[in-house]
Design a protein around this motif. Structure first.
Motif, PDB file in Angstrom:
ATOM      1  N   LYS A  28      -9.888  -0.965   0.637  1.00 21.32           N
ATOM      2  CA  LYS A  28     -10.912  -0.031   0.166  1.00 21.32           C
ATOM      3  C   LYS A  28     -10.297   1.320  -0.187  1.00 21.32           C
ATOM      4  O   LYS A  28     -10.604   1.891  -1.240  1.00 21.32           O
ATOM      5  CB  LYS A  28     -12.004   0.141   1.216  1.00 21.32           C
ATOM      6  N   GLU A  29      -9.398   1.816   0.654  1.00 20.85           N
ATOM      7  CA  GLU A  29      -8.729   3.094   0.374  1.00 20.85           C
ATOM      8  C   GLU A  29      -7.916   3.016  -0.914  1.00 20.85           C
ATOM      9  O   GLU A  29      -7.930   3.947  -1.727  1.00 20.85           O
ATOM     10  CB  GLU A  29      -7.825   3.483   1.536  1.00 20.85           C
ATOM     11  N   MET A  30      -7.194   1.896  -1.097  1.00 26.01           N
ATOM     12  CA  MET A  30      -6.395   1.749  -2.321  1.00 26.01           C
ATOM     13  C   MET A  30      -7.295   1.726  -3.554  1.00 26.01           C
ATOM     14  O   MET A  30      -7.007   2.390  -4.554  1.00 26.01           O
ATOM     15  CB  MET A  30      -5.558   0.459  -2.278  1.00 26.01           C
ATOM     16  N   ALA A  50       0.835  -1.205   0.000  1.00 26.49           N
ATOM     17  CA  ALA A  50       0.000   0.000   0.000  1.00 26.49           C
ATOM     18  C   ALA A  50       0.865   1.249   0.000  1.00 26.49           C
ATOM     19  O   ALA A  50       2.072   1.194   0.253  1.00 26.49           O
ATOM     20  CB  ALA A  50      -0.922  -0.010   1.219  1.00 26.49           C
ATOM     21  N   ASP A  54     -10.052  -2.223   5.237  1.00 24.70           N
ATOM     22  CA  ASP A  54     -10.052  -0.756   5.172  1.00 24.70           C
ATOM     23  C   ASP A  54      -8.947  -0.235   4.261  1.00 24.70           C
ATOM     24  O   ASP A  54      -9.163   0.678   3.462  1.00 24.70           O
ATOM     25  CB  ASP A  54      -9.917  -0.146   6.567  1.00 24.70           C
ATOM     26  N   THR A  55      -7.771  -0.814   4.375  1.00 24.31           N
ATOM     27  CA  THR A  55      -6.646  -0.390   3.531  1.00 24.31           C
ATOM     28  C   THR A  55      -6.930  -0.701   2.066  1.00 24.31           C
ATOM     29  O   THR A  55      -6.668   0.123   1.188  1.00 24.31           O
ATOM     30  CB  THR A  55      -5.336  -1.071   3.984  1.00 24.31           C
ATOM     31  N   ASP A  72       1.046   3.505   2.140  1.00 22.85           N
ATOM     32  CA  ASP A  72       1.625   3.771   3.457  1.00 22.85           C
ATOM     33  C   ASP A  72       2.719   2.765   3.836  1.00 22.85           C
ATOM     34  O   ASP A  72       3.255   2.805   4.928  1.00 22.85           O
ATOM     35  CB  ASP A  72       0.542   3.805   4.537  1.00 22.85           C
ATOM     36  N   ASP A 128     -10.203   2.986  -3.960  1.00 18.38           N
ATOM     37  CA  ASP A 128     -10.798   4.308  -4.201  1.00 18.38           C
ATOM     38  C   ASP A 128      -9.852   5.220  -4.979  1.00 18.38           C
ATOM     39  O   ASP A 128     -10.301   6.109  -5.696  1.00 18.38           O
ATOM     40  CB  ASP A 128     -11.176   4.980  -2.876  1.00 18.38           C
ATOM     41  N   GLU A 129      -8.547   4.986  -4.860  1.00 26.45           N
ATOM     42  CA  GLU A 129      -7.568   5.856  -5.521  1.00 26.45           C
ATOM     43  C   GLU A 129      -7.013   5.280  -6.820  1.00 26.45           C
ATOM     44  O   GLU A 129      -6.537   6.035  -7.668  1.00 26.45           O
ATOM     45  CB  GLU A 129      -6.428   6.169  -4.550  1.00 26.45           C
ATOM     46  N   ARG A 153      -6.990  -1.543 -10.937  1.00 23.26           N
ATOM     47  CA  ARG A 153      -7.843  -2.418 -10.128  1.00 23.26           C
ATOM     48  C   ARG A 153      -8.078  -3.743 -10.847  1.00 23.26           C
ATOM     49  O   ARG A 153      -8.078  -4.805 -10.228  1.00 23.26           O
ATOM     50  CB  ARG A 153      -9.167  -1.716  -9.806  1.00 23.26           C
ATOM     51  N   ARG A 170      -6.871  -6.944   5.054  1.00 21.11           N
ATOM     52  CA  ARG A 170      -6.948  -5.576   5.611  1.00 21.11           C
ATOM     53  C   ARG A 170      -7.951  -4.781   4.776  1.00 21.11           C
ATOM     54  O   ARG A 170      -7.581  -4.031   3.884  1.00 21.11           O
ATOM     55  CB  ARG A 170      -5.566  -4.926   5.596  1.00 21.11           C
ATOM     56  N   ASP A 197     -14.583  -4.741  -7.094  1.00 23.49           N
ATOM     57  CA  ASP A 197     -13.966  -4.077  -5.937  1.00 23.49           C
ATOM     58  C   ASP A 197     -14.381  -4.750  -4.631  1.00 23.49           C
ATOM     59  O   ASP A 197     -13.549  -5.015  -3.762  1.00 23.49           O
ATOM     60  CB  ASP A 197     -14.340  -2.597  -5.900  1.00 23.49           C
TER      61      ASP A 197
END
Length: 109
Positions: free
Chosen positions: A82-84, A24, A79-80, A26, A86-87, A93, A77, A68
């Motif tokens: 989903k954030e990826m 990710a 939440d992580t 981060d 979204d971007e 994807r 993970r 997705d």
């Protein structure tokens, strides 16, 4: 009588898993777990989303959302992931989804 140990079963499920790992933004790692080794609720969700992807009557936008949601259900993970998603642009994807399907031997959509 046969006695099975939950921890032994979990260890066996983790052994030789064909996970796809994504680093990710981060620096953390998200693992897309092998289809056949998903826990029950996630396994059922993935099957549901694959059915949507295979349905010729479903609109393309709904298929993208199902793809997705399938990736989110398959990862460790959520939440992580989903954030990826979204971007990431659609092509990226789709690359993640295709890599997971190939590595995890998911039934074709």
């Amino acid at each position: 009588m046969t006695t099975l140990d939950f921890n032994d079963l979990m260890d066996e499920a983790a052994k030789d898993a064909k996970n796809v790992e994504i680093k990710a933004a981060d620096g953390s790692v998200v693992r897309l777990r092998e289809f056949n080794k998903l826990p029950g609720a996630d396994f059922k969700l993935v099957l549901k989303y694959i059915d949507i992807l295979q349905d010729k009557k479903v609109k393309e936008l709904d298929k993208i959302e199902a793809m997705d949601l399938c990736l989110i259900a398959a990862c460790d993970r959520k939440d992580t992931m989903k954030e990826m998603l979204d971007e990431l642009p659609l092509a990226a994807r789709e690359t993640v989804f295709d890599a997971w399907m190939e590595a995890a031997e998911v039934p074709e959509s």
